[in-house]
Design a protein around this motif. Structure first.
Motif, mmCIF file in Angstrom:
data_model
loop_
_atom_site.group_PDB
_atom_site.id
_atom_site.type_symbol
_atom_site.label_atom_id
_atom_site.label_comp_id
_atom_site.label_asym_id
_atom_site.label_seq_id
_atom_site.Cartn_x
_atom_site.Cartn_y
_atom_site.Cartn_z
ATOM 1 N N GLY A 54 14.691 31.327 -24.929
ATOM 2 C CA GLY A 54 15.439 30.706 -23.842
ATOM 3 C C GLY A 54 16.042 31.726 -22.906
ATOM 4 N N LEU A 55 16.506 32.835 -23.475
ATOM 5 C CA LEU A 55 17.065 33.906 -22.656
ATOM 6 C C LEU A 55 16.029 34.451 -21.683
ATOM 7 N N TYR A 56 14.803 34.622 -22.148
ATOM 8 C CA TYR A 56 13.727 35.084 -21.268
ATOM 9 C C TYR A 56 13.465 34.087 -20.141
ATOM 10 N N ASN A 57 13.535 32.812 -20.447
ATOM 11 C CA ASN A 57 13.377 31.801 -19.400
ATOM 12 C C ASN A 57 14.512 31.897 -18.386
ATOM 13 N N GLY A 58 15.695 32.256 -18.851
ATOM 14 C CA GLY A 58 16.817 32.476 -17.941
ATOM 15 C C GLY A 58 16.571 33.647 -17.010
ATOM 16 N N PHE A 59 15.955 34.701 -17.524
ATOM 17 C CA PHE A 59 15.625 35.842 -16.667
ATOM 18 C C PHE A 59 14.615 35.449 -15.588
ATOM 19 N N LEU A 60 13.653 34.612 -15.965
ATOM 20 C CA LEU A 60 12.686 34.127 -14.973
ATOM 21 C C LEU A 60 13.391 33.314 -13.894
ATOM 22 N N ALA A 61 14.290 32.423 -14.305
ATOM 23 C CA ALA A 61 15.045 31.625 -13.339
ATOM 24 C C ALA A 61 15.889 32.516 -12.429
ATOM 25 N N ALA A 62 16.539 33.517 -13.017
ATOM 26 C CA ALA A 62 17.371 34.425 -12.223
ATOM 27 C C ALA A 62 16.530 35.173 -11.182
ATOM 28 N N GLY A 63 15.350 35.621 -11.572
ATOM 29 C CA GLY A 63 14.478 36.322 -10.631
ATOM 30 C C GLY A 63 14.016 35.419 -9.509
ATOM 31 N N SER A 67 14.936 35.776 -5.539
ATOM 32 C CA SER A 67 13.948 35.828 -4.454
ATOM 33 C C SER A 67 14.368 34.945 -3.278
ATOM 34 N N LEU A 68 15.122 33.904 -3.546
ATOM 35 C CA LEU A 68 15.580 33.018 -2.473
ATOM 36 C C LEU A 68 16.765 33.596 -1.702
ATOM 37 N N LEU A 69 17.412 34.597 -2.260
ATOM 38 C CA LEU A 69 18.618 35.164 -1.656
ATOM 39 C C LEU A 69 18.372 36.474 -0.908
ATOM 40 N N ILE A 70 17.170 36.993 -0.957
ATOM 41 C CA ILE A 70 16.851 38.281 -0.331
ATOM 42 C C ILE A 70 16.628 38.072 1.163
ATOM 43 N N ASN A 78 7.614 39.480 -2.156
ATOM 44 C CA ASN A 78 7.131 40.267 -3.293
ATOM 45 C C ASN A 78 7.858 39.907 -4.589
ATOM 46 N N VAL A 79 9.152 39.691 -4.507
ATOM 47 C CA VAL A 79 9.915 39.296 -5.699
ATOM 48 C C VAL A 79 9.479 37.906 -6.145
ATOM 49 N N ALA A 80 9.262 36.998 -5.195
ATOM 50 C CA ALA A 80 8.773 35.658 -5.541
ATOM 51 C C ALA A 80 7.396 35.744 -6.197
ATOM 52 N N TYR A 81 6.508 36.558 -5.650
ATOM 53 C CA TYR A 81 5.180 36.746 -6.253
ATOM 54 C C TYR A 81 5.311 37.206 -7.703
ATOM 55 N N ILE A 112 1.502 26.107 -7.897
ATOM 56 C CA ILE A 112 1.691 25.397 -6.632
ATOM 57 C C ILE A 112 2.719 26.126 -5.760
ATOM 58 N N ALA A 113 3.804 26.577 -6.364
ATOM 59 C CA ALA A 113 4.822 27.328 -5.608
ATOM 60 C C ALA A 113 4.227 28.628 -5.074
ATOM 61 N N LEU A 114 3.430 29.314 -5.894
ATOM 62 C CA LEU A 114 2.805 30.562 -5.441
ATOM 63 C C LEU A 114 1.872 30.308 -4.258
ATOM 64 N N LEU A 115 1.094 29.248 -4.334
ATOM 65 C CA LEU A 115 0.217 28.903 -3.209
ATOM 66 C C LEU A 115 1.028 28.605 -1.946
#
Length: 120
Positions: A54-63, A67-70, A78-81, A112-115
């Motif tokens: 779950g912690l790893y999933n939190g890191f993915l969410a944080a990243g 990416s939305l705040l840059i 690039n961060v979103a990719y 879908i988000a990546l596309l």
């Protein structure tokens, strides 16, 4: 299209915040109802393993949220990719090794988000 991409990134981030909650804080309660393929007696002994996952999933969410705040558009993309790619790889791996449904629940929304990011 940029707004659509940002909304989709947000959806994937929210999904991973939910997974964080489920695996870190609700593994022995809600987790039993969500992961029915696991034997009920496995939830308590795997509580720490699920919390780590779950912690790893939190890191993915944080990243993804980061990416939305840059402000810089090149860095933002690039961060979103990177983080969407991580979610896709994790989803594909999970589908191959754990449950096929992970491909549709985790990897497909990220694809879908990546596309959408690629098209924006």
């Amino acid at each position: 299209m940029k707004l659509v991409a940002e909304i989709l990134i947000g959806v994937v981030a929210i999904e991973h915040i939910y997974i964080l909650w489920l695996e870190m804080f609700a593994w022995t309660t809600r987790g039993r109802k969500t992961f029915r393929s696991l034997a009920p007696e496995l939830f308590e002994p795997t509580k720490a393993l699920a919390a780590n996952q779950g912690l790893y999933n939190g890191f993915l969410a944080a990243g993804l949220i980061w990416s939305l705040l840059i402000d810089d558009s090149a860095w933002r993309v690039n961060v979103a990719y990177f983080f969407l790619g991580c979610v896709i790889v994790a989803g594909i791996y999970g589908a191959l090794t754990a449950q096929k449904s992970i491909l549709f629940v985790q990897a497909l929304p990220a694809i879908i988000a990546l596309l959408a990011v690629l098209l924006s």
